[in-house]
Design a protein around this motif. Structure first.
Motif, PDB file in Angstrom:
ATOM      1  N   UNK C  85      34.971 -20.022  -6.921  1.00  0.00           N
ATOM      2  CA  UNK C  85      35.505 -18.983  -6.029  1.00  0.00           C
ATOM      3  C   UNK C  85      36.534 -19.593  -5.079  1.00  0.00           C
ATOM      4  N   UNK C  86      36.192 -20.779  -4.557  1.00  0.00           N
ATOM      5  CA  UNK C  86      37.109 -21.451  -3.634  1.00  0.00           C
ATOM      6  C   UNK C  86      38.419 -21.803  -4.329  1.00  0.00           C
ATOM      7  N   UNK C  87      38.330 -22.294  -5.559  1.00  0.00           N
ATOM      8  CA  UNK C  87      39.540 -22.673  -6.300  1.00  0.00           C
ATOM      9  C   UNK C  87      40.439 -21.461  -6.500  1.00  0.00           C
ATOM     10  N   UNK C  88      39.817 -20.314  -6.823  1.00  0.00           N
ATOM     11  CA  UNK C  88      40.614 -19.130  -7.129  1.00  0.00           C
ATOM     12  C   UNK C  88      41.146 -18.480  -5.852  1.00  0.00           C
ATOM     13  N   UNK C 109      32.567 -19.373 -15.509  1.00  0.00           N
ATOM     14  CA  UNK C 109      33.131 -18.366 -16.385  1.00  0.00           C
ATOM     15  C   UNK C 109      33.105 -16.986 -15.743  1.00  0.00           C
ATOM     16  N   UNK C 110      31.987 -16.647 -15.081  1.00  0.00           N
ATOM     17  CA  UNK C 110      31.922 -15.283 -14.543  1.00  0.00           C
ATOM     18  C   UNK C 110      32.969 -15.092 -13.445  1.00  0.00           C
ATOM     19  N   UNK C 111      33.265 -16.165 -12.679  1.00  0.00           N
ATOM     20  CA  UNK C 111      34.331 -16.053 -11.681  1.00  0.00           C
ATOM     21  C   UNK C 111      35.691 -15.936 -12.371  1.00  0.00           C
ATOM     22  N   UNK C 115      38.160 -12.774 -11.938  1.00  0.00           N
ATOM     23  CA  UNK C 115      39.426 -12.953 -11.214  1.00  0.00           C
ATOM     24  C   UNK C 115      40.610 -13.153 -12.160  1.00  0.00           C
ATOM     25  N   UNK C 116      40.335 -13.170 -13.466  1.00  0.00           N
ATOM     26  CA  UNK C 116      41.382 -13.323 -14.474  1.00  0.00           C
ATOM     27  C   UNK C 116      42.213 -14.582 -14.273  1.00  0.00           C
ATOM     28  N   UNK C 117      41.505 -15.739 -14.307  1.00  0.00           N
ATOM     29  CA  UNK C 117      42.145 -17.045 -14.223  1.00  0.00           C
ATOM     30  C   UNK C 117      41.715 -17.842 -15.453  1.00  0.00           C
ATOM     31  N   UNK C 134      38.106 -13.257 -22.769  1.00  0.00           N
ATOM     32  CA  UNK C 134      39.556 -13.484 -22.797  1.00  0.00           C
ATOM     33  C   UNK C 134      40.028 -14.757 -22.095  1.00  0.00           C
ATOM     34  N   UNK C 135      39.468 -15.107 -20.944  1.00  0.00           N
ATOM     35  CA  UNK C 135      40.051 -16.195 -20.149  1.00  0.00           C
ATOM     36  C   UNK C 135      39.340 -17.535 -20.321  1.00  0.00           C
ATOM     37  N   UNK C 136      38.286 -17.571 -21.146  1.00  0.00           N
ATOM     38  CA  UNK C 136      37.470 -18.783 -21.240  1.00  0.00           C
ATOM     39  C   UNK C 136      37.680 -19.512 -22.565  1.00  0.00           C
TER      40      UNK C 136
END
Lengths: 290, 317, 382
Positions: C85-88, C109-111, C115-117, C134-136
């Motif tokens: 969360x902090x990174x995003x 992964x859930x973050x 957040x679509x990162x 999609x994002x993992x």
């Protein structure tokens, strides 16, 4: 039958290490009333110190001696800097101080040494010995003999020397001890040094079997704490009984019942024993002061 | 105004005002974690601060609360809110059953017995992989509150929602704990904290009151674990581990276990600390260990009481 | 000014340690540098630090320097989620590398998905990318593939009845589950199923039970850290002469050193090209990448490379490749995700990666190499 013997020898080897850990807990508890959760770090420091000294080219006996002395110094420093200034603090505060010390020592060891797993060869070679259908590593004999010698030496120290008797007197009644001229501060320092050295001896002896790394201390401390409480806190014989019992029980459970739940059995036993005998197997009765 | 109401007012104001100073959404996450930890720690104030008993295994109850929320919806078809209640019921029942024999123990002996209880619970959660997913954990169903609010036309981010929800539960928990303090039970607990023998001679049923404190604190830990599981949507056996138990006790004692506000302050400091310590990189653990040692030596009553004493002392001059 | 001159200037500035340009490309990582999985996470963190330095010294990506924001989650999923969360939200990174363990990877992964990162995991669990999100993405082979590789070899040897002894940590427990579920497909029966806890000192009782089980033809030990080395030593102590298979969790020189070369002799495990860099054929596609990474790592840290550092190497390589193809120093996360998914024929230390919309692992069994320990070194099994 051969299996039982095999399990017993495994259990006694591990149990000897638990007994040394529990002995360390006992000595510090008697001197200061503190249960030292950093006791496992002493075992780690003994093992890591020896491994690094050997890697630096020192002969094994010298490396072991250096590691034991260095760890003893850490024990004395722990008392001077963290335990003595908190004299009279409640049990929870003391638990937090020693756990803080364990976290600190673990972090320091990760920096000072490294974060890899280490080991050095057994002192009398690695070829297993055969005995009535069971096998045993020569290093296991070193561990058992080392534990037996430590307990014997300590018994002599407590019963035959003036300093040893002073330690016992301080454990029984610090105020009375200081009234008869015993330097209780020095006794505290001695107890911490001694306890740390015993932990380091266990580390030196057992590393060829179990290997060591900067983060192995907490798990060791929990096992040692459990053994000390099972035997009865404050009694060296209880430490021996508790340690060996726990080690053998774990091995027998892993062998005959379930390897997944072998640690569970020891904790179930502790809860049962304490529910029936609130002072542990060999603990002394105390009365509440009103 | 009574001190109790002042405490609650201060707490509520802090929870409501803090978001105005948040530079990024990440702070809602930290806030929610603080509140969830604070709930468990409030329970320990009742056990340690009021009744004078210790526990090194309360994370076990957090584990029960957490896994109830992961498993009950799937296997029993319960909605998540009912799963929280089931978790507290299970935790309370276990605390009552185990508490009866072990609360006769004192000091370190009680410590090792509770430690064993916590380790046994985390071992079951880790080993019974066909139920619990094993060491890598298990997914937790959605609480569904966000969807409900969206249907009502209120769009709110997950961070903000959990900040508000956990904050509300924490204030509620603090209110209950403060009420308990002033009740006859609270007075009995404090009496037996001072001296069990004296309390007993005064006719207080010591065993019963200790057991009550133990059960109530287990319920707090269970709710804390449930909320953590529902917020993270994933739970692993770490939640029941020894280090989590130690963390809870440290938060309570570091902040000041004698008062609810002190313990919540401790939860705040210790939850935020690892985020601040990232600047120390590899010295992180050494600094954390040092903080634990130094606070206990120099501020034995805990951070908040010592701070208040300092402030009051200055006023008096 | 033409691009070559700009690049040269940027490289010069970076080499001189001049203050970094304003437009940095921030890459986030949360790894288990310490804690129970520290033996895995530590080389991963060291690898990322080393490679980011190297890349910046060579001019960065798209002319911009990389900035690595790396946190130590201690292997705890709750911490991993907080750091993700902090990174995003706080550090505003373009992508996340990390998750040393499967548990932490699922938390990150859930973050990442919410957040679509873009997120590239370094853990083995198949559930990270199956079903595909999609994002993992992830770089290591799955536990299931490790089991399949081992069982393939057992099948070829005519082994049909085995004993297993697994660590109860995440790695060991997850691989044990996968092996039990695919054993039947290879005609293999697991007739003994023992386990040990991560800190255990002695596995003799468990191995005694395995020795006493009738008709076993081989033993498999899923695990990492000190456990498998103790198992190997106890195995020889008890004089068990069945073939012993270890997992990719101990694919590194440390395992041989801790077990003792004479005890580890003949042990087989699925590993990567990284361990046999010098024995790779001159025309082996992975040779160049593997040797370059190994030499850089050993030169810098003076310790042997491990498969785990290799996973981090590959994750960063995939990310840098995607950033370059995408062509923007401040990429849109969805574009970057698509660029990663379009990765094709990227040579890493673990294997050659080609992602697709259905496959976010991009490796097949052929990238795994079955190795045998001989004379204290690794030899590929033909």
């Amino acid at each position: 039958m051969a299996d039982l013997l095999q399990f017993l020898m495994s259990g006694l080897t591990v149990g000897a290490v638990y007994a040394l850990l529990a002995l360390g807990f006992t000595i510090i508890f008697n001197a200061s009333g503190v249960v030292n959760f950093a006791q496992g770090e002493f075992v780690m420091l003994g093992g890591m110190g020896t491994a690094f000294a050997i890697a630096a080219g020192l002969p094994v006996p010298l490396a072991a001696l250096l590691a034991i002395l260095g760890t003893a110094a850490v024990g004395v420093a722990l008392n001077r800097l963290a335990i003595a200034p908190a004299r009279g603090a409640p049990v929870v505060s003391l638990i937090i101080i020693t756990i803080g010390a364990a976290i600190f020592l673990q972090g320091a060891a990760g920096l000072l040494f490294d974060k890899q797993i280490h080991r050095y060869p057994g002192f009398s070679g690695e070829a297993p010995l055969r005995l009535a259908g069971a096998t045993l590593l020569p290093q296991s004999l070193w561990v058992m003999a080392g534990a037996a010698l430590t307990f014997a030496a300590l018994w002599l120290f407590f019963t035959r020397t003036l300093t040893g008797k002073a330690v016992l007197a301080t454990a029984n009644n610090p105020l009375a001890a200081s009234l008869v001229g015993i330097n209780t501060k020095a006794i505290m320092a001695l107890s911490f040094g001694l306890s740390a050295a015993i932990g380091a001896v266990a580390g030196v002896l057992v590393t060829p079997i179990t290997m060591t790394a900067y983060n192995t201390g907490v798990a060791l401390a929990l096992s040692g704490f459990a053994a000390a409480m099972l035997g009865g806190l404050g009694n060296p014989l209880g430490a021996l009984a508790g340690g060996l019992l726990l080690g053998v029980l774990e091995a027998l459970t892993a062998g005959y019942v379930s390897s997944q739940y072998k640690d569970a059995v020891s904790f179930i036993l502790i809860i049962l024993v304490l529910a029936l005998m609130p002072q542990g197997l060999l603990g002394r009765k105390t009365t509440d002061r009103v | 105004m009574k001190p109790k109401h002042l405490s609650l007012l201060v707490l509520t104001l802090l929870v409501v005002a803090a978001p105005f100073f948040f530079p990024s959404g990440f702070y809602y996450r930290i806030g929610a974690l603080i509140f969830i930890n604070a709930i468990a720690v409030t329970g320990l104030v009742i056990l340690i601060g009021y009744a004078g008993q210790i526990s090194l295994g309360h994370a076990g109850f957090a584990g029960i609360g957490a896994y109830a929320c992961a498993l009950a919806p799937e296997h029993l078809g319960l909605p998540p809110v009912a799963a929280i209640l089931l978790g507290t019921a299970l935790s309370a029942a276990l605390a009552w059953l185990v508490g009866k024999p072990i609360l006769r123990l004192h000091g370190y002996y009680l410590g090792v017995a509770t430690l064993g209880l916590g380790i046994l619970i985390s071992m079951v959660l880790s080993n019974e992989a066909q139920w619990t997913g094993g060491p890598d954990g298990i997914a937790v169903p959605d609480l569904g509150l966000r969807g409900l609010l969206r249907d009502l036309g209120w769009r709110i981010g997950a961070g903000e929602l959990w900040y508000g929800l956990a904050g509300t539960v924490m204030i509620l928990g603090a209110w209950l704990a403060l009420n308990l303090f002033d009740s006859p039970t609270g007075r009995a607990l404090r009496a037996l904290h001072g001296s069990e023998v004296a309390a007993r001679t005064m006719g207080i049923d010591v065993a019963r009151h200790k057991l009550h404190a133990f059960v109530v604190s287990a319920v707090y830990a269970s709710v804390s674990g449930s909320l953590l599981a529902l917020m993270n949507r994933l739970i692993t056996p770490d939640v029941a581990g020894f280090m989590h138990s130690v963390q809870m006790v440290t938060m309570a004692v570091l902040g000041g276990v004698g008062s609810v506000l002190g313990a919540i302050f401790g939860a705040t400091i210790l939850t935020a600390l690892p985020q601040l310590l990232t600047v120390f990189h590899q010295y992180e653990h050494m600094v954390l260990g040092l903080v634990m040692i130094l606070v206990m030596i120099f501020l034995p009553d805990g951070l908040l009481p010592s701070l208040m004493k300092r402030l009051r002392g200055r006023d008096g001059e | 000014m033409n691009t070559h001159k700009t690049l040269a200037l940027a490289a010069l500035l970076a080499a001189l340690g001049a203050p970094a340009a304003l437009a940095q490309i921030r890459i986030g990582a949360t790894l288990a540098e310490t804690g129970p999985a520290g033996a895995l996470g530590d080389p991963e963190a060291r690898t990322l630090r080393l490679l980011v330095e190297q890349i910046n010294a060579a001019g960065g990506v798209l002319g911009e320097p990389l900035e690595l924001v790396l946190y130590d989650d201690g292997g705890d999923p709750n911490n991993a989620r907080t750091f993700a969360t902090r990174l995003v939200e706080h550090d505003e990174v373009v992508a996340i590398i990390g998750g040393t363990t499967t548990g932490t990877s699922l938390a990150i992964r859930s973050v990442a998905e919410e957040e679509e990162i873009p997120f590239i995991s370094l853990a083995g669990g198949i559930e990270i990318i199956d079903p595909v999100q999609p994002f993992t993405f992830k770089t290591p082979h799955t536990d299931r593939m490790a089991c399949e590789k081992i069982f393939e070899d057992m099948q070829a040897q005519g082994i049909a009845r085995i004993g297993m002894i697994s660590g109860t940590d995440g790695f060991g427990a997850s691989m044990r589950t996968q092996c039990l579920s695919v054993a039947e497909a290879y005609g293999i029966t697991v007739a003994a199923d023992e386990s040990y806890a991560p800190g255990d000192a002695d596995m003799v009782p468990q191995l005694t039970n395995i020795r006493n089980t009738e008709g076993l033809q081989a033993v498999l030990n899923p695990g990492f850290g000190a456990g498998p080395a103790i198992v190997t030593r106890n195995y020889r102590q008890l004089g068990i002469d069945l073939p012993l298979y270890q997992s990719h969790g101990v694919a590194g020189q440390a395992f041989i050193d801790l077990s003792g070369a004479e005890n580890a002799e003949g042990v087989r495990l699925p590993g990567t090209a990284l361990l046999i860099a010098d024995q790779l054929a001159g025309d082996d596609a992975q040779r160049e990448a593997v040797v370059a990474y190994r030499d850089a790592y050993v030169g810098r840290y003076n310790e042997p490379v491990s498969t785990f550092g290799g996973y981090a190497h590959d994750a960063l390589a995939i990310l840098v490749d995607a950033l370059t193809r995408n062509g923007e120093a401040d990429p849109d996360p969805v574009d970057l995700r698509e660029a990663i998914e379009a990765t094709s024929g990227l040579v890493g230390t673990t294997g050659i990666y080609s992602f697709s919309a259905e496959d976010h692992l991009g490796l097949d069994l052929s990238a795994f190499r079955l190795l045998e320990i001989r004379n204290g070194g690794w030899t590929p099994v033909q």
